[in-house]
Design a protein around this motif. Sequence first.
Motif, PDB file in Angstrom:
ATOM      1  N   ALA A   1       0.837  -1.209   0.000  1.00 16.29           N
ATOM      2  CA  ALA A   1       0.000   0.000   0.000  1.00 16.29           C
ATOM      3  C   ALA A   1       0.869   1.256   0.000  1.00 16.29           C
ATOM      4  N   MET A   2       1.955   1.241   0.767  1.00 11.07           N
ATOM      5  CA  MET A   2       2.834   2.414   0.802  1.00 11.07           C
ATOM      6  C   MET A   2       3.540   2.618  -0.535  1.00 11.07           C
ATOM      7  N   ILE A   3       3.922   1.525  -1.181  1.00  9.33           N
ATOM      8  CA  ILE A   3       4.548   1.628  -2.502  1.00  9.33           C
ATOM      9  C   ILE A   3       3.550   2.194  -3.506  1.00  9.33           C
ATOM     10  N   LEU A   4       2.347   1.638  -3.521  1.00 11.80           N
ATOM     11  CA  LEU A   4       1.325   2.106  -4.464  1.00 11.80           C
ATOM     12  C   LEU A   4       0.984   3.575  -4.221  1.00 11.80           C
ATOM     13  N   GLN A   5       0.825   3.954  -2.963  1.00 15.29           N
ATOM     14  CA  GLN A   5       0.490   5.343  -2.639  1.00 15.29           C
ATOM     15  C   GLN A   5       1.626   6.279  -3.048  1.00 15.29           C
ATOM     16  N   SER A   6       2.862   5.854  -2.838  1.00 17.72           N
ATOM     17  CA  SER A   6       4.017   6.672  -3.227  1.00 17.72           C
ATOM     18  C   SER A   6       4.076   6.842  -4.735  1.00 17.72           C
ATOM     19  N   LEU A   7       3.812   5.763  -5.465  1.00 13.58           N
ATOM     20  CA  LEU A   7       3.857   5.825  -6.930  1.00 13.58           C
ATOM     21  C   LEU A   7       2.644   6.548  -7.504  1.00 13.58           C
ATOM     22  N   ARG A   8       1.599   6.662  -6.727  1.00 14.90           N
ATOM     23  CA  ARG A   8       0.437   7.450  -7.144  1.00 14.90           C
ATOM     24  C   ARG A   8       0.866   8.905  -7.343  1.00 14.90           C
ATOM     25  N   ARG A   9       1.801   9.339  -6.522  1.00 19.81           N
ATOM     26  CA  ARG A   9       2.332  10.702  -6.586  1.00 19.81           C
ATOM     27  C   ARG A   9       3.187  10.906  -7.821  1.00 19.81           C
ATOM     28  N   SER A  10       4.112   9.966  -8.072  1.00 21.49           N
ATOM     29  CA  SER A  10       4.971  10.060  -9.257  1.00 21.49           C
ATOM     30  C   SER A  10       5.760   8.766  -9.419  1.00 21.49           C
ATOM     31  N   PRO A  11       6.133   8.424 -10.653  1.00 21.14           N
ATOM     32  CA  PRO A  11       6.969   7.238 -10.884  1.00 21.14           C
ATOM     33  C   PRO A  11       8.329   7.398 -10.179  1.00 21.14           C
ATOM     34  N   MET A  12       8.875   6.291  -9.690  1.00 27.13           N
ATOM     35  CA  MET A  12      10.146   6.321  -8.970  1.00 27.13           C
ATOM     36  C   MET A  12      10.903   5.021  -9.176  1.00 27.13           C
ATOM     37  N   HIS A  13      12.201   5.075  -8.925  1.00 27.04           N
ATOM     38  CA  HIS A  13      12.994   3.849  -8.874  1.00 27.04           C
ATOM     39  C   HIS A  13      13.019   3.369  -7.426  1.00 27.04           C
ATOM     40  N   GLY A  14      13.506   2.161  -7.210  1.00 24.21           N
ATOM     41  CA  GLY A  14      13.451   1.527  -5.900  1.00 24.21           C
ATOM     42  C   GLY A  14      14.076   2.335  -4.781  1.00 24.21           C
ATOM     43  N   TYR A  15      15.283   2.849  -5.000  1.00 27.65           N
ATOM     44  CA  TYR A  15      15.962   3.617  -3.953  1.00 27.65           C
ATOM     45  C   TYR A  15      15.161   4.868  -3.607  1.00 27.65           C
ATOM     46  N   ALA A  16      14.588   5.515  -4.604  1.00 25.43           N
ATOM     47  CA  ALA A  16      13.771   6.701  -4.349  1.00 25.43           C
ATOM     48  C   ALA A  16      12.529   6.340  -3.527  1.00 25.43           C
ATOM     49  N   LEU A  17      11.954   5.165  -3.775  1.00 23.44           N
ATOM     50  CA  LEU A  17      10.815   4.705  -2.974  1.00 23.44           C
ATOM     51  C   LEU A  17      11.212   4.546  -1.512  1.00 23.44           C
ATOM     52  N   VAL A  18      12.354   3.903  -1.270  1.00 26.45           N
ATOM     53  CA  VAL A  18      12.842   3.705   0.103  1.00 26.45           C
ATOM     54  C   VAL A  18      13.000   5.056   0.791  1.00 26.45           C
ATOM     55  N   LYS A  19      13.654   5.983   0.118  1.00 27.85           N
ATOM     56  CA  LYS A  19      13.913   7.304   0.702  1.00 27.85           C
ATOM     57  C   LYS A  19      12.612   8.080   0.906  1.00 27.85           C
ATOM     58  N   HIS A  20      11.678   7.980  -0.046  1.00 24.65           N
ATOM     59  CA  HIS A  20      10.396   8.676   0.079  1.00 24.65           C
ATOM     60  C   HIS A  20       9.627   8.182   1.306  1.00 24.65           C
ATOM     61  N   ILE A  21       9.516   6.869   1.458  1.00 27.96           N
ATOM     62  CA  ILE A  21       8.786   6.297   2.598  1.00 27.96           C
ATOM     63  C   ILE A  21       9.461   6.688   3.909  1.00 27.96           C
ATOM     64  N   GLN A  22      10.765   6.634   3.926  1.00 31.78           N
ATOM     65  CA  GLN A  22      11.520   7.008   5.128  1.00 31.78           C
ATOM     66  C   GLN A  22      11.274   8.482   5.480  1.00 31.78           C
ATOM     67  N   GLN A  23      11.336   9.350   4.473  1.00 30.07           N
ATOM     68  CA  GLN A  23      11.158  10.776   4.703  1.00 30.07           C
ATOM     69  C   GLN A  23       9.735  11.111   5.140  1.00 30.07           C
ATOM     70  N   VAL A  24       8.748  10.577   4.429  1.00 30.13           N
ATOM     71  CA  VAL A  24       7.359  10.885   4.756  1.00 30.13           C
ATOM     72  C   VAL A  24       6.990  10.353   6.150  1.00 30.13           C
TER      73      VAL A  24
END
Length: 114
Positions: free
Chosen positions: A17-40
């Motif tokens: 769910a967190m991956i899908l919600q993050s990608l709803r915002r914008s396409p990302m690569h794996g490392y960017a997903l990790v950093k986005h979830i950590q930051q948010v």
Amino acid sequence: MPRNSASRDLFPGALEAMILQSLRRSPMHGYALVKHIQQVSEDLLQIEEGSLYPALQRMLREGWLECEAGISAKNRPTRIYRLTDAGLRHLEQELSSFERMFAGITRVLAISQA
């Protein structure tokens, strides 16, 4: 050895769910997903690569994501993940399910405090 309550595993479906919600915002690569979830999450959540990439592969197989070749900020080849329409529908179902689950947990905890 007792588990540290600050480092509990996520409940089933939470990572997806967190991956899908993050990608709803914008396409990302794996490392960017990790950093986005950590930051948010303000560093409350630490997603390990050993959990992230298998989840991404499952989600690709399910048709919830698609990916394309890209170049990272460090000029390295990477895969850019994007949410599909099926992924958006799945996310909406999961969010509804989580809301019901959290409401039930909240009710039980509130009764337990009385």
